[in-house]
Design a protein around this motif. Structure first.
Motif, PDB file in Angstrom:
ATOM      1  N   THR A   8       0.813  -1.212   0.000  1.00  0.00           N
ATOM      2  CA  THR A   8       0.000   0.000   0.000  1.00  0.00           C
ATOM      3  C   THR A   8       0.851   1.268   0.000  1.00  0.00           C
ATOM      4  N   GLU A   9       2.154   1.127   0.154  1.00  0.00           N
ATOM      5  CA  GLU A   9       3.033   2.293   0.164  1.00  0.00           C
ATOM      6  C   GLU A   9       3.297   2.793  -1.253  1.00  0.00           C
ATOM      7  N   ALA A  10       3.570   4.076  -1.340  1.00  0.00           N
ATOM      8  CA  ALA A  10       3.904   4.674  -2.630  1.00  0.00           C
ATOM      9  C   ALA A  10       5.238   4.122  -3.127  1.00  0.00           C
ATOM     10  N   VAL A  11       5.394   4.082  -4.428  1.00  0.00           N
ATOM     11  CA  VAL A  11       6.624   3.610  -5.059  1.00  0.00           C
ATOM     12  C   VAL A  11       7.457   4.831  -5.439  1.00  0.00           C
ATOM     13  N   ARG A  70      10.835   6.736  -7.318  1.00  0.00           N
ATOM     14  CA  ARG A  70      11.511   6.629  -8.606  1.00  0.00           C
ATOM     15  C   ARG A  70      12.650   5.617  -8.536  1.00  0.00           C
ATOM     16  N   ALA A  71      13.344   5.556  -7.395  1.00  0.00           N
ATOM     17  CA  ALA A  71      14.420   4.577  -7.216  1.00  0.00           C
ATOM     18  C   ALA A  71      13.859   3.160  -7.168  1.00  0.00           C
ATOM     19  N   ASP A  72      12.744   2.975  -6.467  1.00  0.00           N
ATOM     20  CA  ASP A  72      12.106   1.653  -6.400  1.00  0.00           C
ATOM     21  C   ASP A  72      11.737   1.156  -7.795  1.00  0.00           C
ATOM     22  N   MET A  73      11.138   2.030  -8.587  1.00  0.00           N
ATOM     23  CA  MET A  73      10.704   1.638  -9.929  1.00  0.00           C
ATOM     24  C   MET A  73      11.888   1.250 -10.795  1.00  0.00           C
ATOM     25  N   ALA A  74      12.961   2.006 -10.710  1.00  0.00           N
ATOM     26  CA  ALA A  74      14.161   1.669 -11.486  1.00  0.00           C
ATOM     27  C   ALA A  74      14.684   0.301 -11.082  1.00  0.00           C
ATOM     28  N   TYR A  75      14.690   0.021  -9.787  1.00  0.00           N
ATOM     29  CA  TYR A  75      15.168  -1.268  -9.281  1.00  0.00           C
ATOM     30  C   TYR A  75      14.263  -2.406  -9.757  1.00  0.00           C
ATOM     31  N   ILE A  76      12.963  -2.188  -9.747  1.00  0.00           N
ATOM     32  CA  ILE A  76      12.001  -3.208 -10.210  1.00  0.00           C
ATOM     33  C   ILE A  76      12.221  -3.501 -11.697  1.00  0.00           C
ATOM     34  N   ILE A  77      12.310  -2.455 -12.513  1.00  0.00           N
ATOM     35  CA  ILE A  77      12.483  -2.626 -13.957  1.00  0.00           C
ATOM     36  C   ILE A  77      13.825  -3.280 -14.273  1.00  0.00           C
ATOM     37  N   TYR A  78      14.877  -2.853 -13.591  1.00  0.00           N
ATOM     38  CA  TYR A  78      16.202  -3.445 -13.800  1.00  0.00           C
ATOM     39  C   TYR A  78      16.168  -4.940 -13.495  1.00  0.00           C
ATOM     40  N   ASN A  79      15.570  -5.326 -12.377  1.00  0.00           N
ATOM     41  CA  ASN A  79      15.503  -6.745 -12.029  1.00  0.00           C
ATOM     42  C   ASN A  79      14.633  -7.528 -12.995  1.00  0.00           C
ATOM     43  N   PHE A  80      13.586  -6.916 -13.512  1.00  0.00           N
ATOM     44  CA  PHE A  80      12.774  -7.561 -14.541  1.00  0.00           C
ATOM     45  C   PHE A  80      13.626  -7.876 -15.760  1.00  0.00           C
ATOM     46  N   THR A  99       8.022  10.146  -5.036  1.00  0.00           N
ATOM     47  CA  THR A  99       7.026   9.177  -5.496  1.00  0.00           C
ATOM     48  C   THR A  99       6.895   9.281  -7.011  1.00  0.00           C
ATOM     49  N   ILE A 100       6.927   8.145  -7.675  1.00  0.00           N
ATOM     50  CA  ILE A 100       6.823   8.129  -9.130  1.00  0.00           C
ATOM     51  C   ILE A 100       5.371   8.381  -9.537  1.00  0.00           C
ATOM     52  N   THR A 101       5.201   9.100 -10.637  1.00  0.00           N
ATOM     53  CA  THR A 101       3.855   9.401 -11.130  1.00  0.00           C
ATOM     54  C   THR A 101       3.424   8.368 -12.165  1.00  0.00           C
ATOM     55  N   ARG A 102       2.156   8.326 -12.439  1.00  0.00           N
ATOM     56  CA  ARG A 102       1.653   7.414 -13.476  1.00  0.00           C
ATOM     57  C   ARG A 102       2.254   7.756 -14.828  1.00  0.00           C
TER      58      ARG A 102
END
Length: 90
Positions: A3-6, A8-18, A71-74
């Motif tokens: 439920t926490e906001a994501v 910009r660093a989190d998103m980069a880490y998620i995409i990199y690991n993908f 927090t990353i935006t849509r």
């Protein structure tokens, strides 16, 4: 917690690991960036951000800033996904 906001660093880490775990063949890329605000991040986050920036998948929010804790935006998520598809659909 999902439920926490994501950030910009989190998103980069998620995409990199993908990318890494999906087995996509990636060529060497200059992953050095001019982002000056990554100092407080764990090394794996810095690596992810620099890697994605090297491929043009993520961009900074200014000349030298990435704003990793914002927090990353849509709109930014949509841009990252579009850039990801563009970078690896050749």
């Amino acid at each position: 917690d999902y439920t926490e906001a994501v950030t910009r660093a989190d998103m980069a880490y998620i995409i990199y690991n993908f990318i890494v775990k999906s087995g996509v063949k990636v060529s060497a890329v200059d992953d050095a960036t001019a982002f000056t605000d990554l100092g407080g991040l764990a090394d794996e986050y810095v690596k992810a951000i620099n890697f994605l920036a090297g491929y043009g998948i993520v961009r900074g929010t200014g000349a030298t800033g990435y704003d990793p804790d914002t927090t990353i935006t849509r709109e930014q998520v949509a841009s990252i996904i579009a850039n990801l598809v563009r970078a690896f659909s050749k």
